[in-house]
Design a protein around this motif. Structure first.
Motif, mmCIF file in Angstrom:
data_model
loop_
_atom_site.group_PDB
_atom_site.id
_atom_site.type_symbol
_atom_site.label_atom_id
_atom_site.label_comp_id
_atom_site.label_asym_id
_atom_site.label_seq_id
_atom_site.Cartn_x
_atom_site.Cartn_y
_atom_site.Cartn_z
ATOM 1 N N ASP A 5 37.193 76.193 -10.589
ATOM 2 C CA ASP A 5 37.254 76.044 -9.084
ATOM 3 C C ASP A 5 36.951 74.600 -8.737
ATOM 4 O OD1 ASP A 5 36.789 78.733 -8.238
ATOM 5 O OD2 ASP A 5 34.710 78.736 -9.052
ATOM 6 N N VAL A 6 36.388 73.930 -9.807
ATOM 7 C CA VAL A 6 36.160 72.540 -9.738
ATOM 8 C C VAL A 6 36.218 71.704 -10.943
ATOM 9 C CG1 VAL A 6 34.734 70.384 -8.768
ATOM 10 C CG2 VAL A 6 34.534 72.540 -7.856
ATOM 11 N N PHE A 117 46.855 63.623 -13.376
ATOM 12 C CA PHE A 117 47.342 64.428 -12.441
ATOM 13 C C PHE A 117 48.745 64.798 -12.928
ATOM 14 C CE2 PHE A 117 43.794 62.945 -9.633
ATOM 15 C CZ PHE A 117 43.324 64.173 -9.638
ATOM 16 N N GLU A 118 49.249 66.037 -13.152
ATOM 17 C CA GLU A 118 50.567 66.551 -13.215
ATOM 18 C C GLU A 118 50.939 66.707 -11.997
ATOM 19 O OE1 GLU A 118 54.163 67.265 -14.737
ATOM 20 O OE2 GLU A 118 52.605 66.631 -15.795
ATOM 21 N N ASN A 119 50.222 67.454 -11.068
ATOM 22 C CA ASN A 119 50.185 67.468 -9.596
ATOM 23 C C ASN A 119 49.078 67.796 -8.940
ATOM 24 O OD1 ASN A 119 49.753 70.520 -9.908
ATOM 25 N ND2 ASN A 119 51.841 70.764 -10.738
ATOM 26 N N ALA A 120 48.904 68.387 -7.459
ATOM 27 C CA ALA A 120 47.487 68.467 -7.129
ATOM 28 C C ALA A 120 46.626 69.383 -7.517
ATOM 29 C CB ALA A 120 47.817 68.496 -5.570
ATOM 30 N N THR A 140 39.436 69.110 -7.217
ATOM 31 C CA THR A 140 39.320 68.012 -8.136
ATOM 32 C C THR A 140 38.095 67.063 -7.606
ATOM 33 O OG1 THR A 140 41.426 68.335 -9.266
ATOM 34 C CG2 THR A 140 40.137 66.508 -9.898
ATOM 35 N N ILE A 141 37.365 66.234 -8.316
ATOM 36 C CA ILE A 141 36.566 65.315 -8.017
ATOM 37 C C ILE A 141 36.777 64.135 -8.985
ATOM 38 C CG2 ILE A 141 34.190 64.320 -7.604
ATOM 39 C CD1 ILE A 141 33.426 67.376 -6.947
ATOM 40 N N ILE A 142 37.326 63.043 -8.390
ATOM 41 C CA ILE A 142 37.799 61.851 -8.971
ATOM 42 C C ILE A 142 36.377 60.763 -9.033
ATOM 43 C CG2 ILE A 142 39.001 59.752 -9.192
ATOM 44 C CD1 ILE A 142 41.318 61.067 -7.546
ATOM 45 N N ALA A 143 35.788 60.607 -10.414
ATOM 46 C CA ALA A 143 34.508 59.890 -10.541
ATOM 47 C C ALA A 143 35.019 59.093 -11.556
ATOM 48 C CB ALA A 143 33.422 60.956 -10.866
ATOM 49 N N THR A 144 35.936 58.329 -11.633
ATOM 50 C CA THR A 144 36.295 57.391 -12.940
ATOM 51 C C THR A 144 35.620 56.144 -12.872
ATOM 52 O OG1 THR A 144 38.429 56.898 -11.441
ATOM 53 C CG2 THR A 144 38.600 58.746 -13.486
ATOM 54 N N GLY A 145 34.807 55.606 -11.788
ATOM 55 C CA GLY A 145 34.132 54.674 -11.913
ATOM 56 C C GLY A 145 34.674 53.399 -11.803
ATOM 57 N N SER A 146 34.323 52.149 -12.685
ATOM 58 C CA SER A 146 34.707 50.907 -12.440
ATOM 59 C C SER A 146 34.585 50.281 -13.846
ATOM 60 C CB SER A 146 33.927 50.210 -11.368
ATOM 61 O OG SER A 146 32.570 50.167 -11.843
ATOM 62 N N LYS A 147 35.179 49.101 -13.889
ATOM 63 C CA LYS A 147 35.171 48.288 -15.125
ATOM 64 C C LYS A 147 34.720 46.528 -14.684
ATOM 65 C CE LYS A 147 36.859 51.108 -18.279
ATOM 66 N NZ LYS A 147 36.040 51.497 -19.399
ATOM 67 N N PRO A 148 34.283 45.997 -15.672
ATOM 68 C CA PRO A 148 34.295 44.592 -15.248
ATOM 69 C C PRO A 148 35.360 43.748 -14.800
ATOM 70 C CG PRO A 148 33.179 45.102 -17.059
ATOM 71 C CD PRO A 148 33.830 46.190 -17.005
ATOM 72 N N SER A 306 44.267 67.152 0.329
ATOM 73 C CA SER A 306 43.083 67.988 0.991
ATOM 74 C C SER A 306 42.103 68.531 -0.229
ATOM 75 C CB SER A 306 43.711 68.972 1.856
ATOM 76 O OG SER A 306 44.468 69.771 1.256
ATOM 77 N N ASN A 307 42.679 68.819 -1.501
ATOM 78 C CA ASN A 307 41.824 69.613 -2.389
ATOM 79 C C ASN A 307 41.260 68.622 -3.341
ATOM 80 O OD1 ASN A 307 44.502 69.175 -3.372
ATOM 81 N ND2 ASN A 307 43.792 70.692 -5.037
ATOM 82 N N ILE A 308 41.364 67.154 -3.056
ATOM 83 C CA ILE A 308 41.118 66.287 -4.101
ATOM 84 C C ILE A 308 40.183 65.332 -3.429
ATOM 85 C CG2 ILE A 308 41.787 64.594 -5.781
ATOM 86 C CD1 ILE A 308 44.366 65.674 -6.110
ATOM 87 N N TYR A 309 39.022 64.974 -4.006
ATOM 88 C CA TYR A 309 37.902 64.307 -3.308
ATOM 89 C C TYR A 309 37.676 63.290 -4.461
ATOM 90 C CZ TYR A 309 37.019 68.079 -0.225
ATOM 91 O OH TYR A 309 37.168 69.279 0.524
ATOM 92 N N ALA A 310 37.000 61.914 -3.965
ATOM 93 C CA ALA A 310 36.579 60.991 -4.876
ATOM 94 C C ALA A 310 35.259 60.391 -4.290
ATOM 95 C CB ALA A 310 37.515 59.717 -4.867
ATOM 96 N N ILE A 311 34.511 59.968 -5.579
ATOM 97 C CA ILE A 311 33.173 59.375 -5.203
ATOM 98 C C ILE A 311 32.799 58.216 -6.303
ATOM 99 C CG2 ILE A 311 32.398 61.917 -4.751
ATOM 100 C CD1 ILE A 311 31.016 62.056 -7.660
ATOM 101 N N GLY A 312 31.901 57.503 -5.850
ATOM 102 C CA GLY A 312 31.402 56.588 -6.813
ATOM 103 C C GLY A 312 31.955 55.251 -6.503
ATOM 104 N N ASP A 313 31.982 54.436 -7.852
ATOM 105 C CA ASP A 313 32.431 53.024 -7.564
ATOM 106 C C ASP A 313 34.098 53.082 -7.436
ATOM 107 O OD1 ASP A 313 30.054 52.642 -8.721
ATOM 108 O OD2 ASP A 313 30.809 51.531 -10.396
ATOM 109 N N VAL A 314 34.738 54.343 -7.518
ATOM 110 C CA VAL A 314 36.188 54.168 -7.368
ATOM 111 C C VAL A 314 36.526 54.122 -5.855
ATOM 112 C CG1 VAL A 314 36.539 56.691 -7.330
ATOM 113 C CG2 VAL A 314 37.986 55.074 -8.613
#
Length: 467
Positions: A5-6, A117-120, A140-148, A306-314
């Motif tokens: 589901d996620v 991603f291969e596709n959505a 999908t929730i993108i939570a890949t953060g950050s780098k210096p 529409s089915n992909i979200y992103a959070i945090g430092d990204v």
């Protein structure tokens, strides 16, 4: 192909908390992490290890003042940096292990590898051995953060010219640590090594350290750190960083266009962080990346897919672990049909130096820029019985309130336990309390929290009791 589901890409505080909340809400959930340990930057090379070293170095600093308490120690204090670093790593390992436990407890499937991603709705997980496993994701929730981040002309060799990651595992105490950037990370790590005996110089482009925080806070912390021996070069633009064997040269241009040179054995680059989307193949899923490298999202943290979200430092906003957590929970609850919200004005910021710094809401500079009429209530920690008892006399609580309605607009603390005290401010502002509301609440005596009540009294017709 496994279907979920996620699927959460990234296991930092935002990612793993989001995954837990999704699982709690009944969704079949998976998380993808490219490293062998969970927890992301925060738990592995950020918040947790830096606080462990700050705690160890704080003990060193306290020992220097034991005689004032009638405690005599035989001989000189000896620092075993290797053991200190090992303790830090043990704290990290235990914390990351706790995240793995939570994944198992909540039946969250963990994939180790790089998610792309291969596709959505299809994600490739590329493992360390080069093999690829495809999984299907309804959301999908993108939570890949950050780098210096760095500066274009600086070559980071991770030996003498380093980032915060390397600063957490040095094999020796620097003789002279030159820190490029006077923000949160630079000041925290600078204080660690200052306490351990290093000479520390901070070079900052802005006219003060912590330039995004309230000016009074910056001034107070600078005063305390200068007294402890830290040197500051504000309004200085770094132009050159050069390594020569075990020596590092940093050249900077001051406000008078004069070049100053600093010679040290380590240069720590702390000029911020950048969103990390490398290898994500966002374009294949129809996810837009902004010119600043952030994943573009709407007010619901939904991307252009529409089915992909992103959070945090990204995504946009402050790069804070607790902000990422709140966003992760918000997305999970939205997917479950709930209607959560986040007030970004009420996300607190903290600096874990000693004294600590914590703030929420507007700074005085922001209120002036907005032409907002306000009043100020400020109370010094040195006037508190608890502060005198523990010799934690530095700092103050500053409350900014609307001049007409008395609603609290900003809260700024420099002092002992500020990181914990700020929670009272967040609660008060969440419920739109006035300064008088806080002034009429009982605060236990003797505590550091009494400074909050006194600052509120000071903002209410200037009637603080103990100054």
């Amino acid at each position: 192909m496994n279907s979920f589901d996620v699927v959460v890409i990234g296991s930092g505080p935002g990612g793993y908390v989001s995954a837990i909340r999704c699982a709690q809400l009944g969704m079949k959930t998976a998380i993808i992490e490219k490293y062998s340990t969970l927890g992301g930057t925060c738990l592995n090379v950020g918040c947790i290890p830096s606080k462990a070293l700050l705690a160890s170095s704080h003990h060193v600093d306290e020992i220097k003042h034991f005689a004032n308490h009638g405690i005599e120690l035989p001989g000189d204090v000896k620092i075993d940096l290797e053991k200190m670093i090992a303790r830090k790593q043990a704290v990290v390992d235990q914390t990351c292990g706790g995240v793995k436990f939570l994944m198992d407890k909540n039946s969250i499937t963990v994939f180790e590898g790089v998610g792309s991603f291969e596709n959505a709705t299809t994600i490739n997980v590329t493992k360390n051995d080069g093999s690829v496993e495809q999984i299907s994701a309804k959301n999908t929730i993108i939570a890949t953060g950050s780098k210096p981040s760095s500066l274009p002309f600086i070559s980071i060799d991770k030996e003498r010219v380093i980032t915060s990651t390397e600063a957490l595992k040095l094999k020796e105490i620097p003789k002279h640590l030159i820190i490029i950037g006077g923000g949160v990370i630079g000041l925290e790590l600078g204080q660690v090594y200052l306490r351990l005996g290093a000479q520390v110089s901070v070079v900052e482009y802005a006219d003060r350290v912590l330039p995004t925080m309230d000016g009074a806070v910056s001034k107070e912390l600078t005063k305390v750190l200068k007294k402890a021996g830290m040197k500051f070069y504000t309004s200085h633009k770094v132009q050159k960083v050069e390594r020569n064997g075990d020596a590092v040269l940093v050249e900077a241009l001051n406000a008078k266009n004069e070049v100053i040179s600093l010679d040290g054995d380590y240069a720590l680059v702390c000029v911020g962080r950048r969103p990390y989307t490398d290898g994500l193949n966002a374009d294949k899923a129809g996810v837009k990346i902004t010119d600043r490298g952030q994943v573009e999202v709407n007010d619901h943290l939904q991307t252009s897919a529409s089915n992909i979200y992103a959070i945090g430092d990204v995504v946009r906003g402050a790069m804070l672990a607790h902000k990422a957590e709140e966003e992760g929970v918000m997305v999970a609850e939205q997917l479950a049909g709930q209607k959560p919200h986040i007030d970004y004005n009420l996300i607190p910021g903290v600096v874990y130096t000693w004294p600590e710094v914590a703030a929420v809401g507007k700074t005085e500079e922001q209120l002036k820029a907005e032409n907002k009429e306000y009043k100020v209530g400020q109370f010094p920690f040195k006037a508190l019985g608890r502060a005198r008892a523990s010799s934690d006399l530095d700092g103050f609580v500053k409350i900014l309130a609307d001049k007409t309605t008395d609603e609290i607009l900003g809260f700024h603390i420099v002092g002992a336990r500020a990181a914990d005290l700020i929670a009272e401010a967040v609660v008060a502002m969440e419920y739109r309390a006035s300064a008088e509301d806080i002034s009429r609440m009982s605060h236990a005596h003797p505590t550091f929290a009494e400074a909050i009540k006194e600052a509120a009294l000071a903002a209410t017709e200037n009637r603080a009791l103990h100054v």
